[in-house]
Design an enzyme around this catalytic site. Structure first.
Site, PDB file in Angstrom:
ATOM      1  N   TYR A 188       0.824  -1.223   0.000  1.00 26.86           N
ATOM      2  CA  TYR A 188       0.000   0.000   0.000  1.00 26.86           C
ATOM      3  C   TYR A 188       0.858   1.273   0.000  1.00 26.86           C
ATOM      4  O   TYR A 188       0.338   2.372   0.054  1.00 26.86           O
ATOM      5  CB  TYR A 188      -1.071  -0.023   1.098  1.00 26.86           C
ATOM      6  CG  TYR A 188      -0.650  -0.188   2.543  1.00 26.86           C
ATOM      7  CD1 TYR A 188       0.245   0.693   3.155  1.00 26.86           C
ATOM      8  CD2 TYR A 188      -1.214  -1.196   3.322  1.00 26.86           C
ATOM      9  CE1 TYR A 188       0.590   0.560   4.492  1.00 26.86           C
ATOM     10  CE2 TYR A 188      -0.877  -1.340   4.667  1.00 26.86           C
ATOM     11  CZ  TYR A 188       0.031  -0.462   5.250  1.00 26.86           C
ATOM     12  OH  TYR A 188       0.358  -0.591   6.582  1.00 26.86           O
ATOM     13  N   GLY A 223       3.380  -8.946   1.468  1.00 28.04           N
ATOM     14  CA  GLY A 223       1.942  -9.038   1.757  1.00 28.04           C
ATOM     15  C   GLY A 223       1.792  -9.587   3.158  1.00 28.04           C
ATOM     16  O   GLY A 223       2.704  -9.442   3.983  1.00 28.04           O
TER      17      GLY A 223
HETATM   18  C1  HXC Z   1      -5.305   5.094  17.727  1.00 30.88           C
HETATM   19  C2  HXC Z   1      -3.361   5.036  18.962  1.00 30.88           C
HETATM   20  C3  HXC Z   1      -3.368   3.612  18.958  1.00 30.88           C
HETATM   21  C4  HXC Z   1      -4.473   2.950  18.265  1.00 30.88           C
HETATM   22  C5  HXC Z   1      -1.637   4.274  20.066  1.00 30.88           C
HETATM   23  N1  HXC Z   1      -2.265   5.384  19.661  1.00 30.88           N
HETATM   24  N2  HXC Z   1      -2.287   3.170  19.643  1.00 30.88           N
HETATM   25  N3  HXC Z   1      -4.306   5.770  18.356  1.00 30.88           N
HETATM   26  N4  HXC Z   1      -5.396   3.730  17.673  1.00 30.88           N
HETATM   27  N5  HXC Z   1      -4.564   1.629  18.229  1.00 30.88           N
HETATM   28  C6  HXC Z   1      -1.870   6.767  19.940  1.00 30.88           C
HETATM   29  C7  HXC Z   1      -1.739   7.053  21.421  1.00 30.88           C
HETATM   30  O1  HXC Z   1      -2.996   7.366  21.998  1.00 30.88           O
HETATM   31  C8  HXC Z   1      -0.791   8.256  21.422  1.00 30.88           C
HETATM   32  O2  HXC Z   1      -1.453   9.432  21.060  1.00 30.88           O
HETATM   33  C9  HXC Z   1       0.137   7.949  20.256  1.00 30.88           C
HETATM   34  O3  HXC Z   1      -0.561   7.009  19.412  1.00 30.88           O
HETATM   35  C10 HXC Z   1       1.439   7.317  20.717  1.00 30.88           C
HETATM   36  O4  HXC Z   1       1.127   6.165  21.490  1.00 30.88           O
HETATM   37  P1  HXC Z   1       2.183   5.494  22.488  1.00 30.88           P
HETATM   38  O5  HXC Z   1       1.586   4.252  23.009  1.00 30.88           O
HETATM   39  O6  HXC Z   1       2.668   6.524  23.461  1.00 30.88           O
HETATM   40  O7  HXC Z   1       3.394   5.216  21.466  1.00 30.88           O
HETATM   41  P2  HXC Z   1       4.661   4.303  21.605  1.00 30.88           P
HETATM   42  O8  HXC Z   1       4.829   3.786  22.989  1.00 30.88           O
HETATM   43  O9  HXC Z   1       5.759   5.056  20.958  1.00 30.88           O
HETATM   44  O10 HXC Z   1       4.268   2.990  20.704  1.00 30.88           O
HETATM   45  C11 HXC Z   1       4.207   3.073  19.325  1.00 30.88           C
HETATM   46  C12 HXC Z   1       3.013   2.288  18.764  1.00 30.88           C
HETATM   47  C13 HXC Z   1       2.981   0.831  19.275  1.00 30.88           C
HETATM   48  C14 HXC Z   1       3.101   2.372  17.254  1.00 30.88           C
HETATM   49  C15 HXC Z   1       1.718   2.967  19.229  1.00 30.88           C
HETATM   50  O11 HXC Z   1       1.885   0.123  18.711  1.00 30.88           O
HETATM   51  C16 HXC Z   1       4.259   0.102  18.950  1.00 30.88           C
HETATM   52  O12 HXC Z   1       5.187   0.127  19.743  1.00 30.88           O
HETATM   53  N6  HXC Z   1       4.352  -0.553  17.750  1.00 30.88           N
HETATM   54  C17 HXC Z   1       5.572  -1.224  17.308  1.00 30.88           C
HETATM   55  C18 HXC Z   1       5.315  -2.521  16.640  1.00 30.88           C
HETATM   56  C19 HXC Z   1       4.286  -2.500  15.518  1.00 30.88           C
HETATM   57  O13 HXC Z   1       3.435  -1.604  15.443  1.00 30.88           O
HETATM   58  N7  HXC Z   1       4.371  -3.523  14.658  1.00 30.88           N
HETATM   59  C20 HXC Z   1       3.462  -3.647  13.563  1.00 30.88           C
HETATM   60  C21 HXC Z   1       4.158  -3.401  12.285  1.00 30.88           C
HETATM   61  S1  HXC Z   1       3.076  -4.110  11.135  1.00 30.88           S
HETATM   62  P3  HXC Z   1      -1.917  10.540  22.210  1.00 30.88           P
HETATM   63  O14 HXC Z   1      -2.463  11.676  21.417  1.00 30.88           O
HETATM   64  O15 HXC Z   1      -2.947   9.841  23.047  1.00 30.88           O
HETATM   65  O16 HXC Z   1      -0.667  10.882  22.967  1.00 30.88           O
HETATM   66  C22 HXC Z   1       3.028  -3.336   9.697  1.00 30.88           C
HETATM   67  C23 HXC Z   1       2.240  -4.156   8.708  1.00 30.88           C
HETATM   68  C24 HXC Z   1       1.993  -3.480   7.425  1.00 30.88           C
HETATM   69  O17 HXC Z   1       3.554  -2.293   9.541  1.00 30.88           O
HETATM   70  C25 HXC Z   1       1.090  -4.197   6.429  1.00 30.88           C
HETATM   71  C26 HXC Z   1       0.429  -5.481   6.795  1.00 30.88           C
HETATM   72  C27 HXC Z   1      -0.332  -6.147   5.664  1.00 30.88           C
HETATM   73  P1  NAP Z   2       6.991  -6.427  14.541  1.00 31.26           P
HETATM   74  O1  NAP Z   2       7.487  -7.729  15.067  1.00 31.26           O
HETATM   75  O2  NAP Z   2       6.082  -5.633  15.400  1.00 31.26           O
HETATM   76  O3  NAP Z   2       8.251  -5.586  14.107  1.00 31.26           O
HETATM   77  C1  NAP Z   2       8.391  -4.221  14.298  1.00 31.26           C
HETATM   78  C2  NAP Z   2       9.704  -4.000  15.004  1.00 31.26           C
HETATM   79  O4  NAP Z   2       9.983  -2.605  15.029  1.00 31.26           O
HETATM   80  C3  NAP Z   2       9.718  -4.506  16.436  1.00 31.26           C
HETATM   81  O5  NAP Z   2      10.813  -5.357  16.623  1.00 31.26           O
HETATM   82  C4  NAP Z   2       9.878  -3.238  17.270  1.00 31.26           C
HETATM   83  O6  NAP Z   2      10.726  -3.505  18.388  1.00 31.26           O
HETATM   84  C5  NAP Z   2      10.554  -2.310  16.280  1.00 31.26           C
HETATM   85  N1  NAP Z   2      10.308  -0.907  16.591  1.00 31.26           N
HETATM   86  C6  NAP Z   2       9.111  -0.276  16.732  1.00 31.26           C
HETATM   87  N2  NAP Z   2       9.284   1.011  17.031  1.00 31.26           N
HETATM   88  C7  NAP Z   2      10.619   1.220  17.073  1.00 31.26           C
HETATM   89  C8  NAP Z   2      11.437   2.344  17.320  1.00 31.26           C
HETATM   90  N3  NAP Z   2      10.906   3.545  17.596  1.00 31.26           N
HETATM   91  N4  NAP Z   2      12.790   2.190  17.279  1.00 31.26           N
HETATM   92  C9  NAP Z   2      13.322   1.000  16.986  1.00 31.26           C
HETATM   93  N5  NAP Z   2      12.620  -0.110  16.739  1.00 31.26           N
HETATM   94  C10 NAP Z   2      11.281   0.000  16.787  1.00 31.26           C
HETATM   95  O7  NAP Z   2       6.183  -6.617  13.163  1.00 31.26           O
HETATM   96  P2  NAP Z   2       6.614  -7.339  11.774  1.00 31.26           P
HETATM   97  O8  NAP Z   2       5.361  -7.849  11.183  1.00 31.26           O
HETATM   98  O9  NAP Z   2       7.750  -8.258  11.976  1.00 31.26           O
HETATM   99  O10 NAP Z   2       7.072  -6.099  10.892  1.00 31.26           O
HETATM  100  C11 NAP Z   2       8.380  -5.997  10.348  1.00 31.26           C
HETATM  101  C12 NAP Z   2       8.368  -5.137   9.106  1.00 31.26           C
HETATM  102  O11 NAP Z   2       7.590  -5.756   8.084  1.00 31.26           O
HETATM  103  C13 NAP Z   2       7.755  -3.749   9.300  1.00 31.26           C
HETATM  104  O12 NAP Z   2       8.485  -2.814   8.527  1.00 31.26           O
HETATM  105  C14 NAP Z   2       6.367  -3.888   8.742  1.00 31.26           C
HETATM  106  O13 NAP Z   2       5.816  -2.685   8.312  1.00 31.26           O
HETATM  107  C15 NAP Z   2       6.664  -4.826   7.568  1.00 31.26           C
HETATM  108  N6  NAP Z   2       5.513  -5.543   7.039  1.00 31.26           N
HETATM  109  C16 NAP Z   2       4.977  -6.567   7.746  1.00 31.26           C
HETATM  110  C17 NAP Z   2       3.923  -7.260   7.188  1.00 31.26           C
HETATM  111  C18 NAP Z   2       3.324  -8.434   7.883  1.00 31.26           C
HETATM  112  O14 NAP Z   2       2.355  -9.009   7.380  1.00 31.26           O
HETATM  113  N7  NAP Z   2       3.845  -8.874   9.023  1.00 31.26           N
HETATM  114  C19 NAP Z   2       3.424  -6.888   5.948  1.00 31.26           C
HETATM  115  C20 NAP Z   2       3.986  -5.812   5.278  1.00 31.26           C
HETATM  116  C21 NAP Z   2       5.055  -5.151   5.828  1.00 31.26           C
HETATM  117  P3  NAP Z   2      10.543  -2.793  19.832  1.00 31.26           P
HETATM  118  O15 NAP Z   2       9.099  -2.810  20.148  1.00 31.26           O
HETATM  119  O16 NAP Z   2      11.384  -3.669  20.719  1.00 31.26           O
HETATM  120  O17 NAP Z   2      11.118  -1.420  19.694  1.00 31.26           O
END
Ligand code: HXC
Ligand code: NAP
Length: 283
Positions: free
Chosen positions: A155, A197
């Site tokens: 996307y 994907g």
């Molecule tokens: C709306 C949200 C939210 C949610 C958090 N926020 N979760 N808003 N819906 N579900 C808001 C909070 O209220 C806050 O805003 C702001 O986002 C920051 O939240 P924090 O919890 O303080 O942030 P932080 O601790 O830095 O954590 C970051 C995070 C968290 C992104 C929110 O989910 C995380 O650590 N993610 C890392 C791993 C991850 O996301 N992996 C997935 C990658 S998958 P306010 O205004 O209240 O302060 C991917 C797949 C792609 O990319 C495609 C798949 C097909």
């Molecule tokens: P994941 O396990 O949640 O990986 C995300 C990683 O990013 C975690 O290890 C997290 O570690 C790290 N991270 C998040 N915030 C960070 C920060 N501020 N600084 C440093 N590290 C940070 O999810 P995943 O599915 O393996 O995703 C890996 C990659 O694949 C991502 O780029 C995602 O967009 C991409 N992707 C995944 C899918 C899927 O289907 N899984 C599809 C398309 C693309 P900490 O929380 O320890 O920081």
């Protein structure tokens, strides 16, 4: 079949690779395979305990070297410190894999400005921070045969409803990939991307299918090949792209999604998603 390993055992021998977000999910899977192919790998993220556990586990499983380093990619000074730590341990670095990401699913109008920024900061600013620090280092030291590999999503070019901050940020990362492929080729730095994907990971599934939605919504059904990806398939592609076998591949984004993006109609998909999951996102 899908879990077979593709490259010969010494394909990455002598290379040092940094995997951001390498402690979990796809980053961990790619790290493991890089180590099996002889690379030294540094894994980085915010959670040092998790990284240490992963490093120990992968060193035991592969017999390779894995360095855990804490680094929040949102902060440039932490990225510079992380790079110093890698050089101190391994002497040099050859590959940057920008894999760290953040994401959640939400109607955009419900997001706070900070929520939107949080995703942009991790994905776009984080990839930029690492790319800039590593690129400056390599260019300054006149080191060549270096590679940047960015993990985006399909996307990045179609856009996607309800994950708008992620789509916006990944599009920026893709633009950076293609731009630097041209600009930094003269320094011997390649830039490529992978657009996966659906590959099941806890991080992605917890954020994109929260609660019991994982059981209710089968992502494999929307893939023409009717399955999700195996981590080894992605690791095989990543290993090829960071190896010297791909030395003439530059500026490319390779999709690995079973054909999913070609049949995705965002509006129909989200309608089905909301119906199946009983979500009422209307005002
Ligand atoms: C709306 C949200 C939210 C949610 C958090 N926020 N979760 N808003 N819906 N579900 C808001 C909070 O209220 C806050 O805003 C702001 O986002 C920051 O939240 P924090 O919890 O303080 O942030 P932080 O601790 O830095 O954590 C970051 C995070 C968290 C992104 C929110 O989910 C995380 O650590 N993610 C890392 C791993 C991850 O996301 N992996 C997935 C990658 S998958 P306010 O205004 O209240 O302060 C991917 C797949 C792609 O990319 C495609 C798949 C097909
Ligand atoms: P994941 O396990 O949640 O990986 C995300 C990683 O990013 C975690 O290890 C997290 O570690 C790290 N991270 C998040 N915030 C960070 C920060 N501020 N600084 C440093 N590290 C940070 O999810 P995943 O599915 O393996 O995703 C890996 C990659 O694949 C991502 O780029 C995602 O967009 C991409 N992707 C995944 C899918 C899927 O289907 N899984 C599809 C398309 C693309 P900490 O929380 O320890 O920081």
């Amino acid at each position: 079949m899908y879990t077979q390993k593709m490259l010969r055992d010494d394909a990455l021998k002598g290379k040092t690779i940094v995997v951001t977000g390498g402690g979990s999910g796809l980053g961990k899977a790619m790290t493991k395979y890089f180590m099996e192919l002889g690379a030294n790998v540094a894994i980085t993220s915010r959670d040092l305990e998790k990284l240490k556990n992963t490093a120990k586990e992968l060193e035991n499983e592969t017999g390779g070297n894995c360095l855990p380093l804490q680094c929040d990619v949102r902060h440039y000074e932490e990225v510079e410190k992380m790079l110093e730590g890698v050089i101190e341990k391994f002497g040099s670095v050859d590959v940057l894999l920008n894999n760290a990401a953040g994401n959640f699913i939400s109607p955009t109008e419900r997001l706070s400005a900070n929520a939107f920024d949080t995703i942009i900061d991790i994905v776009l600013k984080g990839s930029k921070n690492c790319t800039l620090a590593f690129g400056k280092h390599w260019i300054d030291k006149k080191e060549t045969n270096k590679t940047i590999l960015n993990i985006v999503t399909t996307y990045a070019w179609t856009g996607s409803a309800y994950v708008v901050p992620s789509a916006t940020a990944k599009a920026g990362v893709l633009a950076m990939t293609r731009s630097l492929a041209v600009e930094w080729a003269k320094y011997g730095i390649r830039s490529n991307a992978i657009a996966p994907g659906p590959f099941p990971t806890k991080g992605a599934w917890d954020r994109l299918l929260p609660g019991d939605l994982k059981e209710k919504f089968d992502l494999a059904k929307k893939v023409p090949l009717k399955r999700v990806g195996e981590h080894q398939e992605l690791a095989n592609l990543a290993a090829y792209l960071v190896s010297d076998f791909s030395a003439y591949v530059n500026g490319e984004v390779i999709t690995i999604d079973g054909g999913e993006w070609l049949v995705r109609d965002s509006s129909i998909y989200w309608k089905q998603f909301r119906r199946k999951c009983g979500i009422n996102w209307k005002r």
